[in-house]
Design an enzyme around this catalytic site. Structure first.
Site, PDB file in Angstrom:
ATOM      1  N   LYS A   1     -78.345  17.107  31.683  1.00  0.00           N
ATOM      2  CA  LYS A   1     -79.397  17.010  32.388  1.00  0.00           C
ATOM      3  C   LYS A   1     -79.943  18.939  33.039  1.00  0.00           C
ATOM      4  O   LYS A   1     -81.641  18.810  32.822  1.00  0.00           O
ATOM      5  CB  LYS A   1     -79.677  16.496  34.000  1.00  0.00           C
ATOM      6  CG  LYS A   1     -79.810  14.816  33.576  1.00  0.00           C
ATOM      7  CD  LYS A   1     -79.525  13.846  34.662  1.00  0.00           C
ATOM      8  CE  LYS A   1     -79.948  12.383  34.096  1.00  0.00           C
ATOM      9  NZ  LYS A   1     -79.868  11.894  35.462  1.00  0.00           N
TER      10      LYS A   1
ATOM     11  N   LYS B   1     -83.965   5.791  27.882  1.00  0.00           N
ATOM     12  CA  LYS B   1     -85.425   6.067  28.898  1.00  0.00           C
ATOM     13  C   LYS B   1     -86.071   6.777  28.138  1.00  0.00           C
ATOM     14  O   LYS B   1     -87.024   7.226  28.429  1.00  0.00           O
ATOM     15  CB  LYS B   1     -85.515   4.907  29.135  1.00  0.00           C
ATOM     16  CG  LYS B   1     -84.614   5.515  30.734  1.00  0.00           C
ATOM     17  CD  LYS B   1     -84.114   4.118  31.801  1.00  0.00           C
ATOM     18  CE  LYS B   1     -83.345   5.016  32.731  1.00  0.00           C
ATOM     19  NZ  LYS B   1     -82.596   4.305  33.680  1.00  0.00           N
TER      20      LYS B   1
ATOM     21  N   LYS C   1     -77.306   8.811  22.585  1.00  0.00           N
ATOM     22  CA  LYS C   1     -77.322   7.482  23.808  1.00  0.00           C
ATOM     23  C   LYS C   1     -79.076   7.134  23.472  1.00  0.00           C
ATOM     24  O   LYS C   1     -79.348   7.372  23.344  1.00  0.00           O
ATOM     25  CB  LYS C   1     -76.287   7.277  24.472  1.00  0.00           C
ATOM     26  CG  LYS C   1     -77.393   8.136  25.382  1.00  0.00           C
ATOM     27  CD  LYS C   1     -76.645   7.345  26.467  1.00  0.00           C
ATOM     28  CE  LYS C   1     -76.932   8.497  27.935  1.00  0.00           C
ATOM     29  NZ  LYS C   1     -76.878   8.061  29.357  1.00  0.00           N
TER      30      LYS C   1
HETATM   31  P1  TYM Z   1     -78.535   4.115  33.995  1.00  0.00           P
HETATM   32  O1  TYM Z   1     -79.183   4.211  34.801  1.00  0.00           O
HETATM   33  O2  TYM Z   1     -78.576   5.698  33.487  1.00  0.00           O
HETATM   34  O3  TYM Z   1     -77.772   3.342  33.256  1.00  0.00           O
HETATM   35  C1  TYM Z   1     -77.732   1.644  33.861  1.00  0.00           C
HETATM   36  C2  TYM Z   1     -76.124   1.717  33.153  1.00  0.00           C
HETATM   37  O4  TYM Z   1     -76.962   1.565  32.048  1.00  0.00           O
HETATM   38  C3  TYM Z   1     -75.745   2.219  31.320  1.00  0.00           C
HETATM   39  N1  TYM Z   1     -76.078   2.344  29.832  1.00  0.00           N
HETATM   40  C4  TYM Z   1     -75.865   1.854  28.863  1.00  0.00           C
HETATM   41  N2  TYM Z   1     -75.033   1.107  28.254  1.00  0.00           N
HETATM   42  C5  TYM Z   1     -75.069   1.881  27.071  1.00  0.00           C
HETATM   43  N3  TYM Z   1     -75.269   2.043  25.971  1.00  0.00           N
HETATM   44  C6  TYM Z   1     -76.359   2.544  26.661  1.00  0.00           C
HETATM   45  N4  TYM Z   1     -77.515   3.006  25.413  1.00  0.00           N
HETATM   46  C7  TYM Z   1     -76.883   3.524  27.338  1.00  0.00           C
HETATM   47  N5  TYM Z   1     -77.338   3.444  28.250  1.00  0.00           N
HETATM   48  C8  TYM Z   1     -77.378   3.363  29.673  1.00  0.00           C
HETATM   49  C9  TYM Z   1     -75.252   2.869  32.318  1.00  0.00           C
HETATM   50  O5  TYM Z   1     -73.638   3.292  31.198  1.00  0.00           O
HETATM   51  C10 TYM Z   1     -75.165   2.778  33.501  1.00  0.00           C
HETATM   52  O6  TYM Z   1     -73.916   1.322  33.591  1.00  0.00           O
HETATM   53  N6  TYM Z   1     -75.373   7.188  38.045  1.00  0.00           N
HETATM   54  C11 TYM Z   1     -75.710   6.455  37.515  1.00  0.00           C
HETATM   55  C12 TYM Z   1     -76.012   4.677  38.213  1.00  0.00           C
HETATM   56  C13 TYM Z   1     -75.520   4.586  39.687  1.00  0.00           C
HETATM   57  C14 TYM Z   1     -74.488   3.743  39.134  1.00  0.00           C
HETATM   58  C15 TYM Z   1     -73.884   3.337  41.079  1.00  0.00           C
HETATM   59  C16 TYM Z   1     -73.640   2.957  38.154  1.00  0.00           C
HETATM   60  C17 TYM Z   1     -75.267   4.479  40.461  1.00  0.00           C
HETATM   61  N7  TYM Z   1     -74.743   3.908  41.115  1.00  0.00           N
HETATM   62  C18 TYM Z   1     -72.910   2.886  41.132  1.00  0.00           C
HETATM   63  C19 TYM Z   1     -72.632   1.886  39.162  1.00  0.00           C
HETATM   64  C20 TYM Z   1     -71.841   2.148  40.173  1.00  0.00           C
HETATM   65  C21 TYM Z   1     -76.847   5.554  36.556  1.00  0.00           C
HETATM   66  O7  TYM Z   1     -77.416   6.991  36.087  1.00  0.00           O
HETATM   67  O8  TYM Z   1     -77.102   5.092  34.906  1.00  0.00           O
END
Ligand code: TYM
Length: 331
Positions: free
Chosen positions: A115, A199, A196
């Protein structure tokens, strides 16, 4: 309680349209885990602002993610559904965890490196993001954290911080386990199977948004990159594009990869892609209908209020325990 249910926590950022990757990697497991666990599912707005957000867009996206949780089948009577910023313990424990984290640990985070790459100015919040994520999880002493594969390194840091706290201040935190889907822990872009599905990709054809209309989904899948072969065969190294689509197929239909392979043996990619699109539409269309009902029902506000109240009860107690162990005076 002797047989207390194990705790599950996870969150998704309200920073854009949710994709099929979010659904398969995370939300689908949220729904199944709530049957057997005490669950906390947040919309992580404090994490979203680690990159600039337009306030009106943040408000809209926050409601959208919360409504999608419910539309996907998260039952607010069983699971706490809430905004991260509504539970103050997150920001407080986030700071305490930041002080336990080293610069070197944060510098090694690949999501930060990705990022921050090529930017002149990078917010300090983006850098300490993983310490806040650790706090999110530890504030509930969560046992399991359902996430996609891209969160693996953040989970490892969380485990390290829990262990560090426990060895410095005495056993207190549960060391959490990540929980990945067996198939589809990393759903790849439709136009490039080395990236991957995300969005934030400027090419909307590279991802399926959960709110894409059925015809858009059909078009995106029909245009998805494949290879010059004809065989529907699971081989992630040799046939990454087809294997990715097969993973989506398996997750949408409930068939195993072998069953998908057998079903399309000798058929080429045409009918496979067409039927894949129908499988995706069959899952997403009813979810979209529920989504629109939820958005127009006005029920979200109360769900989020109750979710935050329930979550605060657990998280406040944990933070009190942390404060006491670290040597803060009682308030
Ligand atoms: P975020 O918002 O980027 O994504 C949310 C969840 O979706 C999963 N994900 C995917 N899984 C499979 N294939 C993909 N292409 C794909 N894109 C996204 C992510 O692995 C995630 O599980 N840091 C985290 C948010 C967060 C969080 C937490 C998660 C903040 N605090 C505490 C768990 C526990 C994030 O940016 O996810």
């Amino acid at each position: 309680m002797v047989n207390a249910m194990k705790k599950v926590l996870s969150g998704i950022q309200p920073s854009g349209q949710l994709t099929l990757g979010n659904y398969i990697g995370a939300i689908k497991n949220f729904v199944s885990l709530q049957e057997t666990h005490e669950c906390f599912f947040m919309v992580v707005d404090l994490h979203a602002i680690t990159v600039p957000q337009d306030p009106a867009a943040l408000r809209e996206q926050s409601q959208s993610v919360a409504a999608l949780y419910l539309a996907a089948g998260i039952d607010p009577k069983r699971s706490a559904v809430y905004m991260q910023s509504h539970v103050r313990a997150h920001a407080e424990l986030g700071w305490l965890m930041t002080t336990l984290t080293s610069m070197g640990e944060l510098e090694r985070m690949t999501q930060f490196k990705d990022k921050a790459a090529g930017k002149d100015s990078v917010g300090a919040g983006l850098f300490v993001y993983p310490s806040l994520m650790a706090a999110d999880i530890l504030a509930y002493n969560a046992d399991l954290v359902p996430v996609g594969d891209d969160q693996k390194q953040h989970l490892e840091l969380t485990r390290d911080l829990a262990g560090r706290f426990n060895s410095r201040y005495g056993d207190f935190f549960t060391v959490p386990q990540p929980y990945f889907p067996e198939i589809g822990a990393r759903i790849m872009s439709l136009d490039d199977a080395s990236k991957k599905m995300s969005k934030s990709n400027p090419n909307a054809g590279s991802y399926i948004a959960l709110l894409d209309p059925p015809d858009v989904i059909r078009k995106k899948i029909s245009r998805a990159t494949t290879d010059s072969g004809r065989e529907v065969k699971y081989d992630p190294a040799g046939k990454p594009e087809v294997s990715n689509l097969m993973g989506i197929y398996a997750q949408m239909s409930g068939l195993s990869l072998q069953e998908v392979e057998a079903k399309y043996e000798g058929q080429g990619y045409g009918s496979f892609k067409k039927e894949l699109a129908e499988q995706v539409v069959a899952q997403l269309e009813p979810m979209q209908q529920r989504y629109h009902e939820i958005r127009s029902s006005g029920m979200l506000e109360e769900v989020l209020r109750e979710g935050a109240a329930k979550a605060s009860e657990t998280a406040e107690l944990v933070v009190e325990g942390v404060r006491e162990r670290m040597g803060f005076l009682k308030r």
